[in-house]
Design a protein around this motif. Structure first.
Motif, PDB file in Angstrom:
ATOM      1  N   ALA A 214       0.832  -1.199   0.000  1.00 39.04           N
ATOM      2  CA  ALA A 214       0.000   0.000   0.000  1.00 39.04           C
ATOM      3  C   ALA A 214       0.867   1.250   0.000  1.00 39.04           C
ATOM      4  CB  ALA A 214      -0.915   0.007   1.218  1.00 39.04           C
ATOM      5  N   GLY A 215       0.519   2.198  -0.859  1.00 39.50           N
ATOM      6  CA  GLY A 215       1.265   3.443  -0.960  1.00 39.50           C
ATOM      7  C   GLY A 215       2.331   3.438  -2.026  1.00 39.50           C
ATOM      8  N   HIS A 216       2.635   2.279  -2.603  1.00 34.81           N
ATOM      9  CA  HIS A 216       3.618   2.211  -3.683  1.00 34.81           C
ATOM     10  C   HIS A 216       2.944   2.460  -5.027  1.00 34.81           C
ATOM     11  CE1 HIS A 216       7.076  -0.185  -1.597  1.00 34.81           C
ATOM     12  NE2 HIS A 216       6.619   0.796  -0.859  1.00 34.81           N
ATOM     13  N   VAL A 217       3.635   3.150  -5.916  1.00 37.87           N
ATOM     14  CA  VAL A 217       3.126   3.435  -7.257  1.00 37.87           C
ATOM     15  C   VAL A 217       4.145   2.932  -8.274  1.00 37.87           C
ATOM     16  CG1 VAL A 217       2.346   5.211  -8.868  1.00 37.87           C
ATOM     17  CG2 VAL A 217       1.933   5.489  -6.414  1.00 37.87           C
ATOM     18  N   VAL A 218       3.656   2.210  -9.261  1.00 40.20           N
ATOM     19  CA  VAL A 218       4.501   1.755 -10.367  1.00 40.20           C
ATOM     20  C   VAL A 218       4.043   2.450 -11.648  1.00 40.20           C
ATOM     21  CG1 VAL A 218       5.182  -0.207 -11.794  1.00 40.20           C
ATOM     22  CG2 VAL A 218       5.000  -0.471  -9.313  1.00 40.20           C
ATOM     23  N   VAL A 219       5.005   3.029 -12.368  1.00 36.34           N
ATOM     24  CA  VAL A 219       4.744   3.682 -13.645  1.00 36.34           C
ATOM     25  C   VAL A 219       5.534   2.921 -14.701  1.00 36.34           C
ATOM     26  CG1 VAL A 219       4.703   5.856 -14.902  1.00 36.34           C
ATOM     27  CG2 VAL A 219       4.622   5.875 -12.396  1.00 36.34           C
ATOM     28  N   LYS A 220       4.827   2.320 -15.646  1.00 30.47           N
ATOM     29  CA  LYS A 220       5.460   1.497 -16.671  1.00 30.47           C
ATOM     30  C   LYS A 220       5.547   2.276 -17.972  1.00 30.47           C
ATOM     31  CE  LYS A 220       6.726  -2.469 -18.699  1.00 30.47           C
ATOM     32  NZ  LYS A 220       7.092  -1.905 -20.005  1.00 30.47           N
ATOM     33  N   GLN A 221       6.723   2.355 -18.542  1.00 30.87           N
ATOM     34  CA  GLN A 221       6.859   2.903 -19.888  1.00 30.87           C
ATOM     35  C   GLN A 221       6.461   1.836 -20.903  1.00 30.87           C
ATOM     36  OE1 GLN A 221      11.098   4.159 -19.361  1.00 30.87           O
ATOM     37  NE2 GLN A 221      10.386   6.102 -20.191  1.00 30.87           N
ATOM     38  N   GLY A 222       5.859   2.253 -22.011  1.00 32.47           N
ATOM     39  CA  GLY A 222       5.528   1.299 -23.058  1.00 32.47           C
ATOM     40  C   GLY A 222       4.393   0.365 -22.664  1.00 32.47           C
ATOM     41  N   THR A 223       4.534  -0.908 -23.015  1.00 34.09           N
ATOM     42  CA  THR A 223       3.472  -1.885 -22.829  1.00 34.09           C
ATOM     43  C   THR A 223       3.189  -2.139 -21.350  1.00 34.09           C
ATOM     44  OG1 THR A 223       4.045  -2.975 -24.905  1.00 34.09           O
ATOM     45  CG2 THR A 223       2.707  -4.226 -23.353  1.00 34.09           C
ATOM     46  N   VAL A 224       1.931  -1.953 -20.962  1.00 34.47           N
ATOM     47  CA  VAL A 224       1.499  -2.156 -19.579  1.00 34.47           C
ATOM     48  C   VAL A 224       0.792  -3.496 -19.417  1.00 34.47           C
ATOM     49  CG1 VAL A 224      -0.013  -1.266 -17.750  1.00 34.47           C
ATOM     50  CG2 VAL A 224       1.251   0.325 -19.208  1.00 34.47           C
ATOM     51  N   SER A 225      -0.076  -3.844 -20.362  1.00 35.01           N
ATOM     52  CA  SER A 225      -0.883  -5.055 -20.255  1.00 35.01           C
ATOM     53  C   SER A 225      -0.974  -5.731 -21.613  1.00 35.01           C
ATOM     54  CB  SER A 225      -2.288  -4.720 -19.746  1.00 35.01           C
ATOM     55  OG  SER A 225      -2.998  -3.973 -20.730  1.00 35.01           O
ATOM     56  N   SER A 226      -1.474  -6.952 -21.613  1.00 33.06           N
ATOM     57  CA  SER A 226      -1.551  -7.707 -22.863  1.00 33.06           C
ATOM     58  C   SER A 226      -2.850  -7.427 -23.612  1.00 33.06           C
ATOM     59  CB  SER A 226      -1.457  -9.210 -22.568  1.00 33.06           C
ATOM     60  OG  SER A 226      -2.647  -9.668 -21.957  1.00 33.06           O
ATOM     61  N   ALA A 227      -2.817  -7.705 -24.908  1.00 26.96           N
ATOM     62  CA  ALA A 227      -4.058  -7.777 -25.669  1.00 26.96           C
ATOM     63  C   ALA A 227      -4.812  -9.027 -25.255  1.00 26.96           C
ATOM     64  CB  ALA A 227      -3.751  -7.822 -27.170  1.00 26.96           C
ATOM     65  N   SER A 228      -6.125  -8.976 -25.349  1.00 25.24           N
ATOM     66  CA  SER A 228      -6.960 -10.117 -24.973  1.00 25.24           C
ATOM     67  C   SER A 228      -7.960 -10.390 -26.084  1.00 25.24           C
ATOM     68  CB  SER A 228      -7.705  -9.820 -23.662  1.00 25.24           C
ATOM     69  OG  SER A 228      -8.637 -10.838 -23.365  1.00 25.24           O
ATOM     70  N   ASP A 229      -8.091 -11.655 -26.450  1.00 27.44           N
ATOM     71  CA  ASP A 229      -9.064 -12.060 -27.456  1.00 27.44           C
ATOM     72  C   ASP A 229      -9.771 -13.331 -26.994  1.00 27.44           C
ATOM     73  OD1 ASP A 229      -8.638 -10.236 -29.910  1.00 27.44           O
ATOM     74  OD2 ASP A 229      -6.597 -10.854 -29.377  1.00 27.44           O
ATOM     75  N   SER A 230     -11.090 -13.334 -27.104  1.00 28.96           N
ATOM     76  CA  SER A 230     -11.888 -14.521 -26.799  1.00 28.96           C
ATOM     77  C   SER A 230     -12.390 -15.117 -28.103  1.00 28.96           C
ATOM     78  CB  SER A 230     -13.069 -14.159 -25.899  1.00 28.96           C
ATOM     79  OG  SER A 230     -12.612 -13.723 -24.634  1.00 28.96           O
ATOM     80  N   VAL A 231     -12.230 -16.432 -28.239  1.00 26.10           N
ATOM     81  CA  VAL A 231     -12.621 -17.137 -29.461  1.00 26.10           C
ATOM     82  C   VAL A 231     -13.435 -18.370 -29.075  1.00 26.10           C
ATOM     83  CG1 VAL A 231     -11.800 -18.297 -31.555  1.00 26.10           C
ATOM     84  CG2 VAL A 231     -10.513 -16.355 -30.638  1.00 26.10           C
ATOM     85  N   ILE A 232     -14.514 -18.612 -29.801  1.00 24.43           N
ATOM     86  CA  ILE A 232     -15.308 -19.828 -29.620  1.00 24.43           C
ATOM     87  C   ILE A 232     -15.220 -20.643 -30.907  1.00 24.43           C
ATOM     88  CG2 ILE A 232     -17.604 -20.794 -29.193  1.00 24.43           C
ATOM     89  CD1 ILE A 232     -18.288 -18.284 -27.637  1.00 24.43           C
ATOM     90  N   VAL A 233     -14.770 -21.899 -30.765  1.00 25.15           N
ATOM     91  CA  VAL A 233     -14.649 -22.815 -31.899  1.00 25.15           C
ATOM     92  C   VAL A 233     -15.713 -23.898 -31.744  1.00 25.15           C
ATOM     93  CG1 VAL A 233     -13.172 -24.444 -33.125  1.00 25.15           C
ATOM     94  CG2 VAL A 233     -12.175 -22.380 -32.105  1.00 25.15           C
ATOM     95  N   THR A 234     -16.547 -24.058 -32.753  1.00 24.76           N
ATOM     96  CA  THR A 234     -17.582 -25.095 -32.743  1.00 24.76           C
ATOM     97  C   THR A 234     -17.293 -26.100 -33.857  1.00 24.76           C
ATOM     98  OG1 THR A 234     -19.221 -23.508 -31.940  1.00 24.76           O
ATOM     99  CG2 THR A 234     -20.053 -25.574 -32.862  1.00 24.76           C
TER     100      THR A 234
END
Length: 450
Positions: A214-234
């Protein structure tokens, strides 16, 4: 697990990376950060009891995506009371609050409104016992991702900036976004004219509570999180008696081949130096041991950082599914890309500059700048939709919320730390909310200060 529970929050891995981060650059903005923090904290001392009450109210009444009617009305009323011009029902249940303070940049600050379909197990005196009807079933709900903290520091940031309006100029656009957990709320607001009906931002900020101290701050340069894709295969087969497999086209066998074969997209097609994950999270087929069914339905989540890998994974899933069906002499499968969002990417120069502002204000050891050369988190966030819709500069912050004594005790006992989306996730309200307000107010002052 319900389809819209996903780990979209920044988790502890990104926090631990920060421990080895390089020295922070000096702030470039003409801002006395220490004095600004003093003014922010003085305001917080006055308003925190009301923020605490708001936090506990929101915490006890979590509402899932596109059902946040009570939550949206509560925030809209509070923002009107502060002095913002408020529009409700943007993108179904979204809230947009605008405040004009002379000439200057347009600065967006975003929070999420939604909770999770999950039963809280923290044992807190203000724990959620709320329920909502989800897919026809009455279901417990929980703010296990931390959006209750975000909404509270969003209101606190707005209130503090208006109390300090002689210190900045420009236009504030505060956005309460629905359905972040479903990766649909940001797109819904944009489709409803967010950047045409309201001032389009020059800068945008958001912050997420994490299991870090608690109280710590992180600042990320560039990519912070991933892309996300949901796919349904039938897969479409041909049913038959279990004793007569030669009279069938077995979709379960097709699905089993697919689960195995699709991993070669990761192991044999993707550059091993680049991040990419294909996970089959659900495999549904059949209902009896002696009946070969007609269909098999598989649900996948794909994660990646850059656009080329994202396309490779999506194409690889489609190609593998069709090849499996061809080998089985089956009809072509249905491959549906049901939802997705790109990586959150921080502006590197602005991230470094604001990390310097925060370092000056919050002191040594409380702020870490993670360089762009280090990977981001593997979870996902649809905040990227706002940035990719044309916001020139943006920073997404990570704010720690865990009790350091608890972290030390769990470490000594060899037990895992409850993370976002755990029913035991329970950030410390006051230090997290105070740090969130300090971070976001200082960020606004860093780009719009006098």
């Amino acid at each position: 697990m319900p389809r819209f529970i996903r780990a979209r929050c920044l988790l502890a891995g990104a926090m631990t990376m920060a421990l080895a981060a390089p020295a922070l650059p000096a702030a470039a903005a003409p801002l006395d950060a220490a004095a600004a923090r003093g003014a922010i904290d003085a305001q917080l001392d006055r308003i925190y009891p009301a923020l605490d009450a708001l936090y506990k109210d929101i915490h006890q009444h979590p509402e899932v995506g596109f059902q946040e009617t009570r939550t949206a009305a509560l925030l809209a009323a509070r923002m009107r009371q502060i002095g913002f011009t408020v529009t409700e029902h943007v993108g179904q249940t979204g809230v947009v609050a605008v405040y004009r303070n002379g000439d200057g940049p347009v600065v967006m600050v975003r929070t999420e409104l939604d909770g999770l379909p999950l039963e809280e197990k923290t044992g807190l005196p203000y724990a959620s016992h709320y329920q909502q009807t989800i897919d026809g079933k009455l279901t417990p709900t929980d703010h296990a991702c931390g959006h209750d903290s975000h909404m509270t520091w969003w209101v606190g940031t707005a209130q503090t900036l208006l109390a300090m309006k002689d210190k900045w100029h420009g236009t504030l656009v505060f956005i309460g976004q629905p359905a972040e957990e479903k990766i649909g709320g940001a797109k819904a607001m944009l489709a409803d004219g967010l950047f045409t009906r309201f001032p389009k931002p020059d800068y945008a900020f958001a912050a997420h509570v994490t299991p870090d101290v608690a109280g710590h701050v992180v600042v990320k340069q560039g990519t912070v999180s991933s892309a996300s894709d949901s796919v349904i295969v039938t897969f479409h087969g041909q049913g038959a008696h279990g004793s007569m497999p030669d009279k069938s086209i077995d979709p379960i066998v097709m699905g089993a081949h697919f689960v195995d074969d699709v991993q070669t997209v990761i192991s044999r097609q993707k550059d091993p130096q680049k991040f990419g994950v294909i996970t089959v999270g659900a495999f549904n087929a059949g209902f009896a041991p002696n009946i070969i069914p007609d269909t098999a339905v598989l649900k996948l989540t794909l994660r990646s950082y850059d656009a080329d890998v994202r396309k490779l994974l999506l194409d690889g899933v489609d190609t593998t599914a069709r090849a499996v069906a061809t080998m089985a002499h089956a009809d072509a499968p249905d491959v549906a890309h049901t939802e997705g969002t790109a990586s959150v990417i921080n502006d590197p120069a602005l991230a470094a500059r604001l990390a310097g502002v925060l370092q000056s204000a919050l002191g040594d050891g409380h702020v870490a700048l993670v360089p762009a050369t280090m990977p981001g988190g593997t979870a996902s966030e649809d905040y990227s939709e706002f940035v990719n819709a044309g916001v020139p500069q943006s920073v997404f912050f990570a704010v720690g919320g865990s009790d350091p004594a608890m972290l030390a005790r769990l470490k000594s006992e060899g037990k895992p730390v409850p993370v976002n989306h755990s029913p035991f996730f329970a950030p410390q309200p006051e230090p997290a909310i105070r740090t969130g307000v300090e971070t976001l107010v200082l960020a606004v002052l860093g780009v719009a200060g006098n």
